[in-house]
Design an enzyme around this catalytic site. Structure first.
Site, PDB file in Angstrom:
ATOM      1  N   GLY A 122      51.155  22.368   4.379  1.00 11.30           N
ATOM      2  CA  GLY A 122      49.730  22.090   3.738  1.00 11.30           C
ATOM      3  C   GLY A 122      49.469  20.638   2.880  1.00 11.30           C
ATOM      4  O   GLY A 122      48.329  20.275   2.618  1.00 11.30           O
TER       5      GLY A 122
ATOM      6  N   TYR B 116      61.755  17.976  20.490  1.00 10.12           N
ATOM      7  CA  TYR B 116      60.433  18.541  19.779  1.00 10.12           C
ATOM      8  C   TYR B 116      59.372  18.913  20.750  1.00 10.12           C
ATOM      9  O   TYR B 116      58.623  19.810  20.574  1.00 10.12           O
ATOM     10  CB  TYR B 116      59.859  16.906  19.068  1.00 10.12           C
TER      11      TYR B 116
ATOM     12  N   LEU C 100      49.398  15.234   6.748  1.00  8.90           N
ATOM     13  CA  LEU C 100      48.087  14.699   7.135  1.00  8.90           C
ATOM     14  C   LEU C 100      47.216  15.646   7.324  1.00  8.90           C
ATOM     15  O   LEU C 100      45.890  15.549   7.089  1.00  8.90           O
ATOM     16  CB  LEU C 100      48.276  13.789   8.538  1.00  8.90           C
TER      17      LEU C 100
ATOM     18  N   THR D  44      45.085  15.131  20.003  1.00  9.03           N
ATOM     19  CA  THR D  44      45.643  13.912  20.335  1.00  9.03           C
ATOM     20  C   THR D  44      46.186  13.041  19.261  1.00  9.03           C
ATOM     21  O   THR D  44      46.374  13.696  18.261  1.00  9.03           O
ATOM     22  CB  THR D  44      44.626  12.860  21.145  1.00  9.03           C
TER      23      THR D  44
END
Lengths: 334, 331
Positions: free
Chosen positions: B16, B144, B19, B172
């Site tokens: 939270g 990842y 970004l 994106t």
């Protein structure tokens, strides 16, 4: 080595060769684990090897704590990791989430405990059923991740594929030699012979056994035309020993008979009929699904390493398996 | 006693303080939150999500009805290359703990966050939602990438086995306030912003790494935040959805003046035409207008653009060609 007495100790002590490898086999009581145990006991084990076969009775590998404790207790130098949640087609379809989660947990716990306790090498076990559903044939080791697996068992398939991903991660980040083998259809003693939930060959063996008992026909599901490469569990076990001792790559390796030894389901059924001396009728229930027509895998990589490895002839292996089943019917998993 | 509306949704936002989390917080605070929603923003200070026990305790404490799952171990290129195993393991643990706690505590909906960087390395363009698993990701961040992909696999598992509505979005390149502006380890836009800041201070040149030719679709964090709210409230699929910015059709020099962006009510005939995928197959309408009569438009991304037609993506922006008026000052 001559036995020698140790001062202060009443009995003489035989001096053995030091144990260079302590090999922990998870899933040690399953089809492949039992085959490795037999092959080792029958003379293929080496004096500097100590073999420890464990099962779910010894530890719940979905628990990180229990897995770590198992590794702390046995302090293996090597691991053959066979333990998994497995099942037939219909069980997979119904429990894809559980097949994904439990196998991811088992694999992560085993690989990470192996890393933390300094295990030198782990050989895990994948399967040709995890390959991409849409693919060209023959399939080879480089193609595992080239597309989604069949939707019926996507949970199991992705969990197995991620063993290869995690192996790569341990190698790149820590230099660990964690690798994997990819057998085709395995069969042999100690299999799951359940007709509903097991695989095709043990299912057929069980069906012939019952058909003989009941004096009924043998009904094979499907047309009998799909083709499979079968590998005898004892042959697979010998190859596991070679991989453990000699195979140095982190990339996985397919362990299978050649493409030329692919047999149809009909031919497999006929081999069982002959082995069990079944005299009744052989029928095909074409209302039942055939499954994939071909899953042909290339064993070119194996053959580059072991050009002279001899597989047990299919009919002989079937005969031995049928004999085991008949003798051990009462205790066999079915 | 003031009678409040009963809380129909208690929304837990993991990650939270990052970004995207901060952008959602701002957008909610600025009036896009609804009276029947309670928003709880948590970070690693509140719970270590790699721990199943701590995650479960967090869910027991807050009893969310909905979750926006943004928490992840993230990093730049070089960190990924060096720690692919850790990126795999920690993210798998975080995701499994969050999804399973959500399942066990009866959460109605989870919206997780994937990324376009997890798509197959060898692929045709444009990429779309159906292509995520069609081949291996780039080798530099395979840990990842696979961990993020497996969120989609696990969502599917929860749906098929338990009927849970766990879904995901695929943004994106996101940028905005509260980003990681670290030049070595951050992403390209915040890294450049930091570089310009320092170059101004030092009176030095701005050095951009590489040729400057690679192309990216950027999405402003506040726009992404608004889209997250829509997905949380209205998007009913388990299959993920790409949330992407889109460039105007016409070509322009991104550093020249003379470009503007006009908001437009949608849907417009031009917009509807763009909803078809390049193959001509009608895409399932994966979003609806914001509210009836209200238009949604992306914050003008200037300077940004293309000298050729951008691929058709579900988009909200105006499709009119650039006018000759001065660029809007409002960003």
């Amino acid at each position: 080595m001559e036995p020698r007495s140790v001062p202060g100790v009443l009995a003489t002590m035989e001096v053995k060769e030091p144990v260079a490898k302590r090999i922990l086999v998870t899933g040690g009581t399953g089809l492949v684990g039992k085959a490795i145990e037999k092959v080792v006991a029958d003379g293929e084990g080496r004096p500097d090897e100590e073999w420890i076969f464990v099962s779910s009775r010894d530890a719940d590998l979905t628990s990180a704590t229990e897995t770590k404790a198992l590794f702390e207790q046995h302090k293996p130098t090597h691991v053959i990791h066979l333990a998994a949640m497995v099942g037939g087609l219909f069980k997979n379809i119904r429990y894809n989430l559980d097949f994904w989660r439990r196998n991811i947990h088992i694999n992560d716990n085993v690989l990470h405990s192996a890393y933390e306790t300094g295990v030198q090498k782990v050989v895990s076990c994948l399967s040709t059923c995890i390959f991409p559903d849409k693919t060209t044939y023959p399939i080879d080791e480089t193609m595992i991740h080239n597309g989604p697996p069949h939707s019926s068992n996507f949970g199991y398939s992705y969990a197995k594929r991620m063993i290869d991903i995690q192996n790569r991660g341990y190698f790149e980040q820590h230099g660990c030699r964690f690798t994997a083998v990819i057998p085709t259809n395995v069969f042999g003693p100690h299999d799951n012979f359940n007709i509903e939930d097991g695989h095709v060959l043990p299912g057929l063996i069980h069906k012939v056994y019952l058909a003989k008992q009941n004096g009924s026909a043998l009904t094979v599901w499907g047309t009998g035309k799909p083709r499979r490469q079968f590998i005898y569990s004892l042959d697979l076990a010998r190859l596991f020993l070679w991989v453990l001792r000699e195979y140095d790559e982190v990339e996985p390796i397919i362990l299978s008979v050649g493409e030329e030894d692919e047999v149809s389901i009909r031919e497999a059924a006929e081999a069982i009929v002959e082995a069990m001396d079944f005299r009744g009728e052989l029928l095909f229930d074409t209302t039942k699904a055939d499954g994939q027509f071909k899953k042909t895998a290339s064993n070119a990589k194996l053959r580059r390493y072991l050009p002279s490895f001899q597989f047990t002839p299919f009919r002989q292996a079937v005969k031995e398996t049928c004999a085991w089943f008949s003798t051990n019917y009462a205790n066999a998993r079915k």
